[in-house]
Design an enzyme around this catalytic site. Structure first.
Site, PDB file in Angstrom:
ATOM      1  N   HIS A  21     -42.113  59.789  43.092  1.00 28.55           N
ATOM      2  CA  HIS A  21     -41.056  60.699  43.555  1.00 28.55           C
ATOM      3  C   HIS A  21     -40.931  60.627  45.086  1.00 28.55           C
ATOM      4  O   HIS A  21     -39.815  60.622  45.617  1.00 28.55           O
ATOM      5  CB  HIS A  21     -41.388  62.155  43.176  1.00 28.55           C
ATOM      6  CG  HIS A  21     -41.394  62.438  41.698  1.00 28.55           C
ATOM      7  ND1 HIS A  21     -42.426  63.097  41.073  1.00 28.55           N
ATOM      8  CD2 HIS A  21     -40.491  62.170  40.725  1.00 28.55           C
ATOM      9  CE1 HIS A  21     -42.145  63.225  39.778  1.00 28.55           C
ATOM     10  NE2 HIS A  21     -40.984  62.665  39.542  1.00 28.55           N
ATOM     11  N   LYS A  45     -39.104  74.307  28.123  1.00 26.33           N
ATOM     12  CA  LYS A  45     -39.905  73.078  28.226  1.00 26.33           C
ATOM     13  C   LYS A  45     -41.331  73.423  28.642  1.00 26.33           C
ATOM     14  O   LYS A  45     -41.539  74.094  29.655  1.00 26.33           O
ATOM     15  CB  LYS A  45     -39.259  72.124  29.246  1.00 26.33           C
ATOM     16  CG  LYS A  45     -39.809  70.722  29.187  1.00 26.33           C
ATOM     17  CD  LYS A  45     -38.955  69.767  30.015  1.00 26.33           C
ATOM     18  CE  LYS A  45     -39.657  68.431  30.225  1.00 26.33           C
ATOM     19  NZ  LYS A  45     -38.910  67.545  31.114  1.00 26.33           N
ATOM     20  N   ARG A  94     -36.704  53.641  37.045  1.00 28.94           N
ATOM     21  CA  ARG A  94     -37.863  52.747  36.990  1.00 28.94           C
ATOM     22  C   ARG A  94     -37.535  51.499  36.186  1.00 28.94           C
ATOM     23  O   ARG A  94     -37.641  50.387  36.657  1.00 28.94           O
ATOM     24  CB  ARG A  94     -39.086  53.457  36.405  1.00 28.94           C
ATOM     25  CG  ARG A  94     -39.753  54.398  37.375  1.00 28.94           C
ATOM     26  CD  ARG A  94     -40.631  55.363  36.667  1.00 28.94           C
ATOM     27  NE  ARG A  94     -39.867  56.055  35.629  1.00 28.94           N
ATOM     28  CZ  ARG A  94     -40.312  57.096  34.936  1.00 28.94           C
ATOM     29  NH1 ARG A  94     -41.519  57.548  35.151  1.00 28.94           N
ATOM     30  NH2 ARG A  94     -39.566  57.678  34.024  1.00 28.94           N
ATOM     31  N   SER A 132     -44.962  61.575  35.773  1.00 29.44           N
ATOM     32  CA  SER A 132     -45.793  62.785  35.780  1.00 29.44           C
ATOM     33  C   SER A 132     -46.590  62.863  34.479  1.00 29.44           C
ATOM     34  O   SER A 132     -47.774  63.198  34.493  1.00 29.44           O
ATOM     35  CB  SER A 132     -44.914  64.027  35.922  1.00 29.44           C
ATOM     36  OG  SER A 132     -44.164  63.956  37.088  1.00 29.44           O
TER      37      SER A 132
HETATM   38  O1  PNS Z   1     -37.536  65.403  35.666  1.00 28.92           O
HETATM   39  P1  PNS Z   1     -36.597  65.562  34.510  1.00 28.92           P
HETATM   40  O2  PNS Z   1     -37.199  66.494  33.482  1.00 28.92           O
HETATM   41  O3  PNS Z   1     -36.167  64.242  33.943  1.00 28.92           O
HETATM   42  O4  PNS Z   1     -35.255  66.279  35.088  1.00 28.92           O
HETATM   43  C1  PNS Z   1     -34.172  66.605  34.256  1.00 28.92           C
HETATM   44  C2  PNS Z   1     -33.139  67.473  35.014  1.00 28.92           C
HETATM   45  C3  PNS Z   1     -33.792  68.677  35.644  1.00 28.92           C
HETATM   46  C4  PNS Z   1     -32.507  66.639  36.104  1.00 28.92           C
HETATM   47  C5  PNS Z   1     -32.041  67.896  33.987  1.00 28.92           C
HETATM   48  O5  PNS Z   1     -32.650  68.425  32.854  1.00 28.92           O
HETATM   49  C6  PNS Z   1     -31.055  68.928  34.531  1.00 28.92           C
HETATM   50  O6  PNS Z   1     -30.310  68.651  35.444  1.00 28.92           O
HETATM   51  N1  PNS Z   1     -31.063  70.144  33.970  1.00 28.92           N
HETATM   52  C7  PNS Z   1     -30.209  71.231  34.398  1.00 28.92           C
HETATM   53  C8  PNS Z   1     -29.203  71.612  33.317  1.00 28.92           C
HETATM   54  C9  PNS Z   1     -27.926  70.789  33.420  1.00 28.92           C
HETATM   55  O7  PNS Z   1     -27.256  70.787  34.422  1.00 28.92           O
HETATM   56  N2  PNS Z   1     -27.580  70.082  32.328  1.00 28.92           N
HETATM   57  C10 PNS Z   1     -26.341  69.332  32.232  1.00 28.92           C
HETATM   58  C11 PNS Z   1     -26.467  67.915  32.689  1.00 28.92           C
HETATM   59  S1  PNS Z   1     -27.283  66.934  31.508  1.00 28.92           S
END
Ligand code: PNS
Length: 165
Positions: A21, A45, A94, A132
């Protein structure tokens, strides 16, 4: 176009922040004036660290770096980005396996708000295998993860998993 400050949001679970990150954040700072690390508050989650713990340890990793802010958010990412006057969402890429879900998420975000662009950055080859989840798994069973996470994260992992090296 007006010469305004370019702010990018780097969203994620960051459970916990890894050196992969950090590599993405450094690359993002070559393109943007400021980066906001936005930790998703997602009660559905299961996470190892609470959002509060994640915010605190991530802040420690960027102590004194005034171009990087750490925050928590809930709800829609594009709404959060708009509230912060950000023009872009950064995601690290990645391997091809990341592509499909990232593509879907980017298209949904674009549908929800056309003014926020998704920007994908490739991690350094050194971090291509880190995540992670895999780091937590190795740490849980006493694996040496010391060169994969910053020191404040290593210390917090040691609290959860005393066997970690
Ligand atoms: O590290 P991650 O778990 O892959 O991150 C995922 C994240 C936080 C980027 C994604 O779940 C997110 O943006 N959630 C907020 C809800 C949202 O806006 N959802 C609509 C777009 S898919």
């Amino acid at each position: 176009m007006a010469n305004k400050e370019r702010i990018a949001i780097y969203p994620g679970s960051f459970d916990p922040l890894t050196n992969g990150h950090i590599d993405i954040i450094k690359r993002a700072l070559e393109l943007f004036d400021r980066v906001i690390i936005a930790i998703l508050h997602n009660p559905s989650k299961k996470a190892l660290f609470s959002v509060d713990e994640r915010v605190k340890m991530t802040k420690k990793c960027f102590n004194g770096e005034n171009l990087i802010k750490v925050d928590a958010f809930g709800g829609l990412l594009v709404d959060y980005a708009k509230m912060k006057n950000a023009t872009a969402i950064i995601r690290g890429m990645r391997a091809i396996s990341d592509f499909e879900s990232e593509f879907q998420m980017a298209l949904m975000n674009r549908k929800l708000n056309k003014e926020v662009q998704s920007v994908f950055l490739m991690t350094g080859l050194r971090w291509i295998f880190t995540s992670s989840s895999i780091i937590k798994e190795a740490a849980q069973f006493g694996g040496d993860i010391s060169d994969m996470v910053p020191e404040p994260v290593k210390l917090k992992l040691m609290e959860k998993y005393p066997k970690v090296r």
